[in-house]
Design an enzyme around this catalytic site. Structure first.
Site, PDB file in Angstrom:
ATOM      1  N   GLU A 257       0.830  -1.507   0.408  1.00  0.00           N
ATOM      2  CA  GLU A 257       0.172   0.116  -0.018  1.00  0.00           C
ATOM      3  C   GLU A 257       0.957   1.302  -0.336  1.00  0.00           C
ATOM      4  OE1 GLU A 257      -2.787  -0.380   3.189  1.00  0.00           O
ATOM      5  OE2 GLU A 257      -4.503  -1.643   2.080  1.00  0.00           O
TER       6      GLU A 257
ATOM      7  N   GLU B 112      -6.708  -8.021  -0.479  1.00  0.00           N
ATOM      8  CA  GLU B 112      -7.026  -7.590   0.499  1.00  0.00           C
ATOM      9  C   GLU B 112      -8.601  -6.974   1.063  1.00  0.00           C
ATOM     10  OE1 GLU B 112      -4.572  -5.360   3.450  1.00  0.00           O
ATOM     11  OE2 GLU B 112      -3.445  -6.070   2.242  1.00  0.00           O
TER      12      GLU B 112
HETATM   13  C1  GLA Z   1      -4.439  -2.637   5.462  1.00  0.00           C
HETATM   14  C2  GLA Z   1      -3.340  -3.453   5.393  1.00  0.00           C
HETATM   15  C3  GLA Z   1      -2.737  -4.386   6.010  1.00  0.00           C
HETATM   16  C4  GLA Z   1      -4.164  -4.598   7.282  1.00  0.00           C
HETATM   17  C5  GLA Z   1      -5.172  -4.005   6.709  1.00  0.00           C
HETATM   18  C6  GLA Z   1      -5.939  -3.670   7.505  1.00  0.00           C
HETATM   19  O1  GLA Z   1      -5.361  -3.118   4.099  1.00  0.00           O
HETATM   20  O2  GLA Z   1      -2.487  -3.619   3.502  1.00  0.00           O
HETATM   21  O3  GLA Z   1      -1.687  -4.526   6.683  1.00  0.00           O
HETATM   22  O4  GLA Z   1      -3.481  -3.366   7.876  1.00  0.00           O
HETATM   23  O5  GLA Z   1      -5.095  -2.873   6.123  1.00  0.00           O
HETATM   24  O6  GLA Z   1      -6.297  -2.591   8.948  1.00  0.00           O
END
Ligand code: GLA
Length: 677
Positions: A151, A304
């Protein structure tokens, strides 16, 4: 688009963080993964400290064992480079690589994402650990894809950034004269006489210069892209046959232009966490359509989502029974070739200990795991949707990749730079929010049962019969020409207020708003009147009343027909909504924030068909080769519903003729077409 090596059908799995658990748990993990039909895990995304406990000393033994275990159990690895979470030694060895916030505070280790992408020592350390990983695992049979970083979105204001920003500005503007002109530095004596005088937009006394801030966000997006590319180059060199991607995250804080990034990933992958459960279904459709837009209509991957809970403001909310499945199917219906989660097993400690897992704290004997397991059994039944090649002339553009295409003939324009620019301090109304405007446009289509694509400003838009343009504040001449050409050729455009206002440097287009779109819309506006409360609007054809909020403006028709007028207030009897014939097409202008009903009325006038499904029932079509078509029907409500449909139920084999019955939070996928069956 390149698909994870060695995987057919749909991907199912999530982030797997075995370093948080003793080795005996790994054996239970793989047994449960088999039970749940998991075929892909994102591995090692935050494991830098375990892989390199001190500078240059690598400890791969544990990861060797994890990868072997996954391979023996038929699970493939989306192997991550761990660079989003540098270990404690890194910041101690390289304090200059810790990020500096806008107010000059240098952050310290203690969370994640604590680095500066412009610090040479950070990039070197990242490239080194990436090379070590790729050299170690290049031939491992479990390796299916590379997941670079996590991210991207962390900005910094340090001196490394200042230097890189200046170099970027030189390349963008060429000369200081051009930069001073683009940024209107004559205002408040900001004229730059030397490149070295320019700094990142750090905390300052009062309003910052919006053009400076906008260029900085553009720069950050490209600086992070440079960091991604440095790792990708190493991975390409060592494993040319393994696709490389990173997971896109979406939010106002993210200074990343995903349109640009999409060209650099082998597979567009997104993370999606709806902001609330009530809007979760429409937000999921929004995110999925955006991902498909970034992917150019090709398949993409939901990397995700939350298994058990959604964070919503002050408290988290548990997903209701059936919602894990419905949200996953929404993504698949809208182009994702799979459904992945964060994370496989809920952590027992650490910062995100309360984030749900596919295996929650309670363990596999839990409602969540049972739904995860059932979903894992269901998805392989839908593999045909992902495997069928697209029809040659689908609106989203033909391609040779596997995967039927989502059918959409309406588009919404999406421009993150407008989002960044519109929410500058010192603008006419802090209630004008870009995301709200785009969400409303998309929501109206979603609620009307119309599947929408997202399009990039400046794109050719020939395939769409209608294009919605919410809050397109920044418009280049090229984008204005493309939209005008689209209407001239017969398209229908619906433009909403605060569009066409500024050029790409965030300078106002003079001579009357909405500058770039005056001729196209057949209107001229000489004054904005942001609203503190609602103002009545009256439709011309039947006298029906609605209300406008947030915004109003003094619209003078210059060839446009008036569809609705303000009915009261300072603009009494002046136009609120107009329609203009331009070439062979029509362009509508909405000068205030209309409630959903009134906005829907304008969209119907513009040609949007009446809803075909009851509220809360989502229908999405995908078209494959040789006339094959699939209909995803998803019931987000707690009541039973019927929709009109024909085909063969892919999951049960039943034949549906005319009426499809959907249970509360139920779903069906029907196959139709000449080769159906
Ligand atoms: C993001 C991150 C994960 C985790 C999730 C949930 O998508 O990539 O590592 O932190 O949020 O909060």
């Amino acid at each position: 688009m390149r698909w994870p090596k060695g995987l057919d059908g749909l991907c199912y799995g999530g982030d797997y963080n075995p370093e948080q658990w003793p080795e005996e748990v790994w054996h239970e993990d793989v047994a449960l993964m088999r039970e749940a039909g998991v075929n892909l895990v994102t591995l090692g995304v935050f494991s830098w400290a375990r892989l390199e406990p001190s500078p240059g000393r690598h400890t791969f033994g544990w990861l060797d064992r994890v990868l072997d275990l996954l391979h023996e159990n038929g699970v493939r690895a989306d192997l991550a480079t761990p660079t989003a979470s540098p270990p404690p030694w890194f910041g101690l060895a390289h304090p200059d690589a810790l990020p500096v916030s806008a107010d000059g505070t240098r952050l310290t280790h203690g969370s994640r994402d604590t680095y500066c992408v412009c610090a040479p020592s950070y990039t070197e350390a990242c490239v080194r650990v990436t090379r070590a990983l790729a050299e170690r695992y290049r031939d491992h049979p479990a390796l299916a894809m590379w997941h670079v970083h996590n991210e991207y979105g962390t900005g910094c204001h340090c001196d490394h950034v200042a230097r890189a920003f200046r170099a970027w500005l030189r390349a963008r503007h060429g000369t200081l004269e051009a930069l001073n002109d683009a940024w209107t530095t004559a205002f408040w004596s900001q004229n730059y006489a030397d490149w070295d005088e320019i700094a990142p937009p750090r905390a300052t006394q009062y309003l910052p210069n919006p053009s400076h801030v906008l260029d900085f966000r553009r720069f950050l997006s490209q600086a992070m892209l440079g960091h991604y590319r440095a790792q990708k180059a190493v991975l390409r060199e060592l494993t040319p046959d393994v696709p490389v991607t990173t997971n896109f995250v979406f939010g106002g804080w993210v200074p990343v232009n995903h349109w640009e990034w999409a060209d650099e990933v082998d597979l567009v992958a997104i993370d999606h966490y709806p902001e609330g459960l009530e809007e979760a279904a429409e937000q999921t459709a929004f995110a999925a359509d955006l991902a498909r837009g970034w992917a150019g209509g090709r398949p993409w991957l939901l990397m995700e989502q939350a298994a058990g809970v959604v964070y919503t403001g002050p408290r988290m909310r548990a997903k209701r029974p059936g919602e894990i499945t419905l949200h996953s199917l929404q993504h698949v219906a809208r182009g994702s070739r799979g459904a992945m989660f964060f994370q496989w097993r809920a952590s027992r400690g650490g910062a995100e200990l309360w984030h749900g897992g596919m295996v929650p704290h309670a363990g596999p004997d839990s409602r969540v795991f049972r739904e995860i397991r059932d979903l894992g059994r269901l998805l392989p039944e839908l593999a045909e949707v992902g495997e069928d090649p697209p029809a040659p002339a689908s609106p989203a553009g033909a391609g040779s990749e596997a995967g039927s295409r989502v059918v959409a003939d309406v588009a919404v324009l999406w421009d993150p730079e407008c989002w960044w620019a519109v929410e500058s301090p010192g603008f006419p109304s802090s209630e004008v929010r870009y995301l709200d405007a785009v969400r409303q446009a998309h929501r109206m289509l979603w609620r009307g049962g119309v599947t929408a694509d997202f399009a990039r400003p400046g794109d050719d838009l020939p395939a769409y019969r209608m294009v919605l343009v919410p809050g397109l504040y920044l418009v280049s001449d090229a984008t204005a020409r493309a939209l005008s050409a689209y209407v001239e050729r017969g398209g229908t455009l619906v433009v909403s207020f605060f569009s066409g206002i500024a050029d790409e440097h965030a300078r106002v287009r003079l001579g009357g708003y909405p500058g770039a779109f005056r001729d196209l819309l057949g209107v001229r506006v000489d004054e904005f009147l942001p609203l503190a409360g609602p103002v009545p609007i009256r439709f011309e054809d039947d006298g029906a009343e609605a209300s406008g909020t947030v915004w109003s403006e003094r619209v003078e028709p210059r060839g446009a027909e008036v569809l609705a007028r303000y009915a009261g207030g300072d603009l009494d009897r002046l136009p609120a909504v107009t329609e203009h014939t331009h070439g062979a097409g029509r362009a509508f202008y909405v000068s205030t924030h209309l409630d959903d009903d009134a906005y829907g009325r304008i969209l119907r006038r513009a040609g949007l068909p009446a809803a075909v499904a009851p509220p809360g029932v989502e229908l999405v079509r995908r078209r494959g080769a040789a006339g094959r078509e699939w209909l995803f029907a998803l019931n987000h409500t707690t009541e039973e519903h019927e929709v009109t449909a024909n085909g063969t139920d892919v999951l049960t084999g039943a034949s549906v003729e005319g009426t499809l019955r959907l249970r509360p939070r139920g779903f069906a996928v029907l196959r139709a077409g000449s080769q159906g069956g």
